[in-house]
Design an enzyme around this catalytic site. Structure first.
Site, PDB file in Angstrom:
ATOM      1  CB  SER A   1       2.578   0.370   7.223  1.00 22.93           C
ATOM      2  OG  SER A   1       1.212   0.522   7.560  1.00 22.93           O
TER       3      SER A   1
ATOM      4  CE1 TYR B   1       1.658  -4.697   4.750  1.00 19.92           C
ATOM      5  CE2 TYR B   1       0.636  -3.357   6.467  1.00 19.92           C
ATOM      6  CZ  TYR B   1       1.299  -3.457   5.259  1.00 19.92           C
ATOM      7  OH  TYR B   1       1.619  -2.310   4.558  1.00 19.92           O
TER       8      TYR B   1
ATOM      9  CE  LYS C   1       5.028  -2.895   5.077  1.00 18.16           C
ATOM     10  NZ  LYS C   1       6.000  -2.673   3.966  1.00 18.16           N
TER      11      LYS C   1
END
Length: 245
Positions: A136, A149, A153
């Protein structure tokens, strides 16, 4: 010329919905034998109903040994797409140890586990292969309430580069794609407010969010021989978001 994967077996995690679902279907359309993994058996059954040739395996990727056991007898794998992931949006004050463990178990440990399994098979056969991770742009740019999060990534991308270094001499390519917000169910839940979506969209040079097909096209290219000289790379699929930072 259309990309083809005839004679290749592809393993796709998180294939029940969203991006993984689109990747699994397109790989099957392009001639690959597809093995679809997901924690949700019902979603996998729907996928198989649409594409009967796809083999489905319901497994919780957060459970390391359970995943290995589930994949022990699946045969040879040539291509891997590490797509499975979860998201929790929370401010710094709300981050909990449990949330950290959940996010890293799926988003990072699951990637490591599947990568080990597939590379072990490739090395045993002494053949090359291709692995693509769904990362991402959150891995490289800050965004509110995305702390853990984003960290998962970034970990995926760092791990990818190390594996690319170790496996390049063996003919095994490893890359990541970094999408901006994709209009899946997960993407819509991430930004439920229409006004917030408009504001975010305005920051994208192409003035739109990504569609599943945008990510699928990038993944298939990186998996294919058309990207035979590309490894250790993070490919943004972001409409120019990172360029504008």
């Amino acid at each position: 010329m259309e990309i083809q994967f005839n004679g290749k077996t592809a393993l796709v995690s998180g294939a029940g919905k969203g991006i993984g679902n689109g990747i699994a279907k397109r790989l099957a359309m392009c001639g690959a034998q597809v093995i679809a993994l997901d924690v949700c058996k019902e979603s996998l059954e729907l996928l198989k109903g649409e594409v009967p040739s796809i083999r489905i395996i319901a497994v919780d990727l957060s459970k390391w040994s359970e995943t290995k056991q589930a994949l022990e007898r699946i045969g040879n794998i040539d291509l891997l797409v590490n797509n499975a992931g979860i998201a929790m949006w929370e401010s710094l004050a709300d981050i909990s140890e449990d949330h950290i463990d959940q996010l890293f178990a799926i988003n990072f440990k699951g990637v490591v586990n599947l990568t080990q399994i597939v590379i072990e098979n490739l090395l045993k056969r002494k053949v090359g292969g291709s692995i693509v991770n769904i990362s991402s742009i959150a891995a490289v740019c800050g965004s509110e309430r995305r702390g853990i999060y984003s960290a998962t990534k970034a970990a995926v991308d760092a791990f990818m580069k190390v594996v690319a270094v170790e496996m390049g001499p063996k003919g095994i390519r490893v890359n990541s794609v970094q999408p901006t917000l994709v209009m899946t169910d997960l993407g819509r839940r991430a930004v439920p407010n229409p006004q917030s979506r408009k504001s975010l969209e305005a920051g994208i040079l192409l003035r739109r969010f990504a569609e599943v097909s945008d990510v699928v096209d990038a993944v298939l290219f990186l998996l294919s021989d058309k990207a035979s000289m590309i490894t250790g790379t993070c490919l943004p699929v972001d409409g120019g978001t990172l360029a504008a930072l």
